[in-house]
Motif scaffolding. Structure first.
Motif, PDB file in Angstrom:
ATOM      1  N   ALA A 142      64.257  23.366  53.920  1.00 59.63           N
ATOM      2  CA  ALA A 142      64.459  24.814  53.897  1.00 59.63           C
ATOM      3  C   ALA A 142      65.421  25.260  55.000  1.00 59.63           C
ATOM      4  O   ALA A 142      65.865  26.408  55.005  1.00 59.63           O
ATOM      5  N   ARG A 148      68.185  25.217  47.212  1.00 54.58           N
ATOM      6  CA  ARG A 148      67.052  26.093  46.913  1.00 54.58           C
ATOM      7  C   ARG A 148      65.811  25.210  46.970  1.00 54.58           C
ATOM      8  O   ARG A 148      65.781  24.128  46.380  1.00 54.58           O
ATOM      9  N   LEU A 150      61.691  24.925  46.405  1.00 55.97           N
ATOM     10  CA  LEU A 150      60.549  25.510  45.709  1.00 55.97           C
ATOM     11  C   LEU A 150      59.284  24.720  46.020  1.00 55.97           C
ATOM     12  O   LEU A 150      59.323  23.501  46.196  1.00 55.97           O
ATOM     13  N   ALA A 165      64.920  26.061  37.518  1.00 57.92           N
ATOM     14  CA  ALA A 165      65.667  25.230  38.458  1.00 57.92           C
ATOM     15  C   ALA A 165      66.831  24.528  37.772  1.00 57.92           C
ATOM     16  O   ALA A 165      67.933  24.414  38.325  1.00 57.92           O
ATOM     17  N   ASP A 168      69.887  26.633  37.349  1.00 58.30           N
ATOM     18  CA  ASP A 168      70.607  26.985  38.574  1.00 58.30           C
ATOM     19  C   ASP A 168      71.815  26.052  38.723  1.00 58.30           C
ATOM     20  O   ASP A 168      71.674  24.836  38.584  1.00 58.30           O
ATOM     21  N   ASN A 170      73.281  25.194  41.327  1.00 58.94           N
ATOM     22  CA  ASN A 170      73.225  24.524  42.623  1.00 58.94           C
ATOM     23  C   ASN A 170      71.992  23.638  42.727  1.00 58.94           C
ATOM     24  O   ASN A 170      71.046  23.779  41.949  1.00 58.94           O
ATOM     25  N   VAL A 172      68.459  22.078  43.498  1.00 62.45           N
ATOM     26  CA  VAL A 172      67.136  22.655  43.718  1.00 62.45           C
ATOM     27  C   VAL A 172      66.168  21.521  44.026  1.00 62.45           C
ATOM     28  O   VAL A 172      66.123  20.516  43.306  1.00 62.45           O
ATOM     29  N   HIS A 197      62.993  33.128  42.646  1.00 64.55           N
ATOM     30  CA  HIS A 197      63.608  33.968  43.673  1.00 64.55           C
ATOM     31  C   HIS A 197      62.578  34.669  44.558  1.00 64.55           C
ATOM     32  O   HIS A 197      62.886  34.992  45.712  1.00 64.55           O
ATOM     33  N   VAL A 241      58.954  30.205  47.054  1.00 61.49           N
ATOM     34  CA  VAL A 241      60.370  29.896  47.274  1.00 61.49           C
ATOM     35  C   VAL A 241      60.593  29.850  48.782  1.00 61.49           C
ATOM     36  O   VAL A 241      60.558  30.875  49.462  1.00 61.49           O
ATOM     37  N   ARG A 243      63.276  28.467  50.397  1.00 55.97           N
ATOM     38  CA  ARG A 243      64.657  28.840  50.705  1.00 55.97           C
ATOM     39  C   ARG A 243      65.321  29.284  49.413  1.00 55.97           C
ATOM     40  O   ARG A 243      65.324  28.505  48.454  1.00 55.97           O
ATOM     41  N   PRO A 244      65.866  30.485  49.340  1.00 58.39           N
ATOM     42  CA  PRO A 244      65.809  31.524  50.370  1.00 58.39           C
ATOM     43  C   PRO A 244      64.464  32.239  50.384  1.00 58.39           C
ATOM     44  O   PRO A 244      63.874  32.458  49.317  1.00 58.39           O
ATOM     45  N   ASP A 246      61.746  35.104  50.485  1.00 56.46           N
ATOM     46  CA  ASP A 246      61.674  36.467  49.945  1.00 56.46           C
ATOM     47  C   ASP A 246      61.133  37.383  51.049  1.00 56.46           C
ATOM     48  O   ASP A 246      59.961  37.745  51.056  1.00 56.46           O
TER      49      ASP A 246
END
Length: 330
Positions: A142, A148, A150, A165, A168, A170, A172, A197, A241, A243-244, A246
């Motif tokens: 993270a 990302r 999870l 995921a 996405d 990018n 994950v 998210h 989540v 990273r990022p 919430d």
């Protein structure tokens, strides 16, 4: 007519998520140690080799750097790989591929290359698997921009996070806690997707906020239930989540309750809990009525002996004691 909830294990939810991904997209395949013939180290991929064949369910050598590196290359070439690493401890052998390649190539290429890679790995202690198989290193990942991260803590998230995921562009990382594989939960038949998210309020409360994720979520909910019997209403936030983060949901809850306990199975020093506490101190200091408390793993390698392992990891009584101290200080 309303459909009744579907009850299943966390393990089965993960398996169905992978199966759906393989059915949905011919570009998708899964690769990792023992995912094929053996059915997965945690039996998550049992039966998938027979259904989809060796091109889609690929057993690999015991070489994490090779597995992750091949996944990065496959993702850049237009495929949708799901890479399974046996434990997060062993993912350190692939850290160069994850951090220096997957997380940075989209940036270093000026957006010319995407890396739509999903890496699943088991995390956490509580199964007497000793120090090399029991740590919680999701906080390390993270820390890395470009990823990302999870941590599904419910059967519903385990069932539906993978699809989001894979969509996405990018990389994950999905951290599945080893203790949760046998846990059972209910799926709402109406729900067919979850977002990757936002955090989720799992229990509402007014007196303090308990922030957590993964296998610490059921512990936090059990602690909140015990506190409620004493008249203390704890609000439980499932970070989900990592990273990022919430911060909107986190800040809204802490602003309302004005007290916060963070439960993190990682070590306290340099942890995800430290990052969250720092953000609360930076932005909500004057909203707090009590110090922020953190419940983390003892700063030792996770012991093998059951009683020592239990003592080393966050437990319900630790959460209850911290919450009492904030709401009813001596």
């Amino acid at each position: 007519m309303n459909q009744p909830p579907i009850r299943m294990t966390y393990r089965e939810a993960c398996r169905q998520a992978i199966r759906d991904a393989l059915l949905r997209d011919p570009r998708c395949f899964i690769m990792g140690e023992d995912v094929g013939l053996y059915g997965g180290c945690y039996a998550v991929t049992k039966g998938l080799l027979e259904e989809f064949g060796a091109d889609r369910v690929r057993d690999t050598p015991l070489a994490e750097s090779v597995i992750a590196g091949a996944g990065v290359g496959a993702a850049m070439a237009g495929l949708r790989p799901i890479v399974e690493l046996m434990t997060c401890n062993f993912s350190l052998l692939a850290l160069d591929q994850i951090m220096n390649n997957a997380a940075t190539i989209p940036h270093m290429s000026g957006g010319q290359f995407a890396v739509p890679l999903v890496i699943r790995m088991a995390t956490g202690g509580g199964r007497q698997l000793a120090a090399q198989h029991s740590h919680s290193l999701e906080g390390w990942y993270a820390h890395i921009p470009g990823l990302r991260v999870l941590a599904p803590g419910t059967v519903q998230d385990a069932r539906f996070m993978l699809a989001a995921a894979l969509d996405d562009p990018n990389p994950v990382l999905i951290f599945e806690h080893v203790v949760l594989y046998n846990a059972e939960g209910e799926l709402d038949p109406v729900v067919t997707a979850v977002d990757i998210h936002s955090a989720r309020v799992r229990r509402e409360g007014r007196d303090l906020t308990i922030l957590t994720y993964g296998n610490s979520l059921p512990k936090a909910l059990a602690a909140a239930e015990e506190l409620a019997s004493e008249g203390i209403q704890g609000e439980v936030i499932d970070l989900r989540v990592l990273r990022p983060l919430d911060t909107k949901t986190i800040f809204a809850s802490v602003t309302r309750t004005r007290r916060c306990v963070i439960v993190d199975e990682g070590w306290k020093s340099g942890s995800l809990s430290a990052e969250i506490a720092a953000r609360l101190a930076e932005d909500l200091f004057f909203e707090l009525d009590a110090p922020i408390r953190r419940i983390c793993a003892r700063e030792v390698p996770v012991p093998y002996a059951a009683h020592l392992e239990e003592a080393a990891l966050p437990q319900v009584p630790d959460i209850v004691a911290a919450a009492r101290g904030l709401v009813r200080p001596r």
